[in-house]
Design a protein around this motif. Sequence first.
Motif, PDB file in Angstrom:
ATOM      1  N   ALA A   7       0.821  -1.215   0.000  1.00 31.13           N
ATOM      2  CA  ALA A   7       0.000   0.000   0.000  1.00 31.13           C
ATOM      3  C   ALA A   7       0.853   1.262   0.000  1.00 31.13           C
ATOM      4  O   ALA A   7       0.426   2.311  -0.476  1.00 31.13           O
ATOM      5  CB  ALA A   7      -0.935  -0.001   1.201  1.00 31.13           C
ATOM      6  N   SER A   8       2.077   1.154   0.498  1.00 30.03           N
ATOM      7  CA  SER A   8       2.938   2.338   0.570  1.00 30.03           C
ATOM      8  C   SER A   8       3.763   2.540  -0.701  1.00 30.03           C
ATOM      9  O   SER A   8       4.451   3.545  -0.829  1.00 30.03           O
ATOM     10  CB  SER A   8       3.871   2.237   1.782  1.00 30.03           C
ATOM     11  OG  SER A   8       4.773   1.159   1.602  1.00 30.03           O
ATOM     12  N   LEU A   9       3.717   1.607  -1.638  1.00 28.20           N
ATOM     13  CA  LEU A   9       4.501   1.724  -2.872  1.00 28.20           C
ATOM     14  C   LEU A   9       3.798   2.606  -3.892  1.00 28.20           C
ATOM     15  O   LEU A   9       2.585   2.593  -4.016  1.00 28.20           O
ATOM     16  CB  LEU A   9       4.740   0.342  -3.484  1.00 28.20           C
ATOM     17  CG  LEU A   9       5.630  -0.595  -2.693  1.00 28.20           C
ATOM     18  CD1 LEU A   9       5.620  -1.977  -3.329  1.00 28.20           C
ATOM     19  CD2 LEU A   9       7.052  -0.058  -2.615  1.00 28.20           C
ATOM     20  N   SER A  10       4.609   3.349  -4.630  1.00 27.76           N
ATOM     21  CA  SER A  10       4.060   4.160  -5.715  1.00 27.76           C
ATOM     22  C   SER A  10       4.972   4.012  -6.923  1.00 27.76           C
ATOM     23  O   SER A  10       6.160   4.302  -6.807  1.00 27.76           O
ATOM     24  CB  SER A  10       3.983   5.623  -5.295  1.00 27.76           C
ATOM     25  OG  SER A  10       3.438   6.388  -6.339  1.00 27.76           O
ATOM     26  N   PRO A  11       4.483   3.562  -8.051  1.00 29.65           N
ATOM     27  CA  PRO A  11       3.142   3.051  -8.319  1.00 29.65           C
ATOM     28  C   PRO A  11       2.915   1.739  -7.570  1.00 29.65           C
ATOM     29  O   PRO A  11       3.866   1.107  -7.126  1.00 29.65           O
ATOM     30  CB  PRO A  11       3.142   2.846  -9.837  1.00 29.65           C
ATOM     31  CG  PRO A  11       4.555   2.583 -10.190  1.00 29.65           C
ATOM     32  CD  PRO A  11       5.362   3.418  -9.224  1.00 29.65           C
ATOM     33  N   PRO A  12       1.671   1.303  -7.458  1.00 33.13           N
ATOM     34  CA  PRO A  12       1.386   0.060  -6.735  1.00 33.13           C
ATOM     35  C   PRO A  12       1.951  -1.157  -7.472  1.00 33.13           C
ATOM     36  O   PRO A  12       2.235  -1.097  -8.668  1.00 33.13           O
ATOM     37  CB  PRO A  12      -0.142   0.013  -6.686  1.00 33.13           C
ATOM     38  CG  PRO A  12      -0.602   0.925  -7.758  1.00 33.13           C
ATOM     39  CD  PRO A  12       0.466   1.951  -7.958  1.00 33.13           C
ATOM     40  N   TRP A  49       7.010  -5.217  -8.684  1.00 38.11           N
ATOM     41  CA  TRP A  49       6.970  -3.767  -8.563  1.00 38.11           C
ATOM     42  C   TRP A  49       8.123  -3.203  -9.366  1.00 38.11           C
ATOM     43  O   TRP A  49       9.260  -3.666  -9.261  1.00 38.11           O
ATOM     44  CB  TRP A  49       7.093  -3.314  -7.107  1.00 38.11           C
ATOM     45  CG  TRP A  49       7.055  -1.831  -6.981  1.00 38.11           C
ATOM     46  CD1 TRP A  49       5.945  -1.053  -6.933  1.00 38.11           C
ATOM     47  CD2 TRP A  49       8.163  -0.946  -6.938  1.00 38.11           C
ATOM     48  NE1 TRP A  49       6.288   0.275  -6.854  1.00 38.11           N
ATOM     49  CE2 TRP A  49       7.659   0.358  -6.855  1.00 38.11           C
ATOM     50  CE3 TRP A  49       9.539  -1.126  -6.970  1.00 38.11           C
ATOM     51  CZ2 TRP A  49       8.471   1.480  -6.794  1.00 38.11           C
ATOM     52  CZ3 TRP A  49      10.354  -0.018  -6.912  1.00 38.11           C
ATOM     53  CH2 TRP A  49       9.818   1.271  -6.817  1.00 38.11           C
ATOM     54  N   PRO A  51       9.538   0.850 -10.694  1.00 46.83           N
ATOM     55  CA  PRO A  51       9.271   2.284 -10.521  1.00 46.83           C
ATOM     56  C   PRO A  51       8.356   2.865 -11.598  1.00 46.83           C
ATOM     57  O   PRO A  51       7.540   3.734 -11.321  1.00 46.83           O
ATOM     58  CB  PRO A  51      10.651   2.926 -10.569  1.00 46.83           C
ATOM     59  CG  PRO A  51      11.595   1.826 -10.249  1.00 46.83           C
ATOM     60  CD  PRO A  51      10.958   0.558 -10.715  1.00 46.83           C
ATOM     61  N   GLY A  53       6.007   1.181 -13.241  1.00 47.32           N
ATOM     62  CA  GLY A  53       4.801   0.380 -13.427  1.00 47.32           C
ATOM     63  C   GLY A  53       5.066  -0.779 -14.369  1.00 47.32           C
ATOM     64  O   GLY A  53       6.192  -1.002 -14.809  1.00 47.32           O
ATOM     65  N   ARG A  65      -3.382  -5.119 -12.275  1.00 46.74           N
ATOM     66  CA  ARG A  65      -2.842  -3.966 -11.546  1.00 46.74           C
ATOM     67  C   ARG A  65      -3.204  -3.961 -10.065  1.00 46.74           C
ATOM     68  O   ARG A  65      -2.700  -3.137  -9.320  1.00 46.74           O
ATOM     69  CB  ARG A  65      -3.298  -2.678 -12.201  1.00 46.74           C
ATOM     70  CG  ARG A  65      -2.692  -2.521 -13.589  1.00 46.74           C
ATOM     71  CD  ARG A  65      -2.965  -1.141 -14.133  1.00 46.74           C
ATOM     72  NE  ARG A  65      -2.316  -0.965 -15.404  1.00 46.74           N
ATOM     73  CZ  ARG A  65      -1.110  -0.440 -15.558  1.00 46.74           C
ATOM     74  NH1 ARG A  65      -0.430  -0.025 -14.535  1.00 46.74           N
ATOM     75  NH2 ARG A  65      -0.599  -0.308 -16.763  1.00 46.74           N
TER      76      ARG A  65
END
Length: 107
Positions: A7-12, A49, A51, A53, A65
Amino acid sequence: AWRTAAASLSPPPFYICPHRRYAYEPPPWARSGAARETTAPFLTAWFCWLPGGPPAFSSRVDVFRAAAAVSSQYRDVTDPSKKRPNPKARKRLKAAAKAKARAYLES
């Protein structure tokens, strides 16, 4: 722990599910009888994951996704979110399994 970290990763993270089961070779100590063949008693899925996507993938895999978006066909029978086929589909699947078993016994 995984859900909190994801949940803390961006993008998921994204999820990759191959259309066919993989063939894993059993360790040398387990290669006896039927286990001599390569086998995959379970479906394979990757939790990934990057960076940027998900990149473009082969048509031999499905990419999702979100964990909730993973198709029912890739979910375990014990997964409470797996949808049960409707009665007509269950009857059709049962007939196909019987035909497959009959063909196996006749060969």
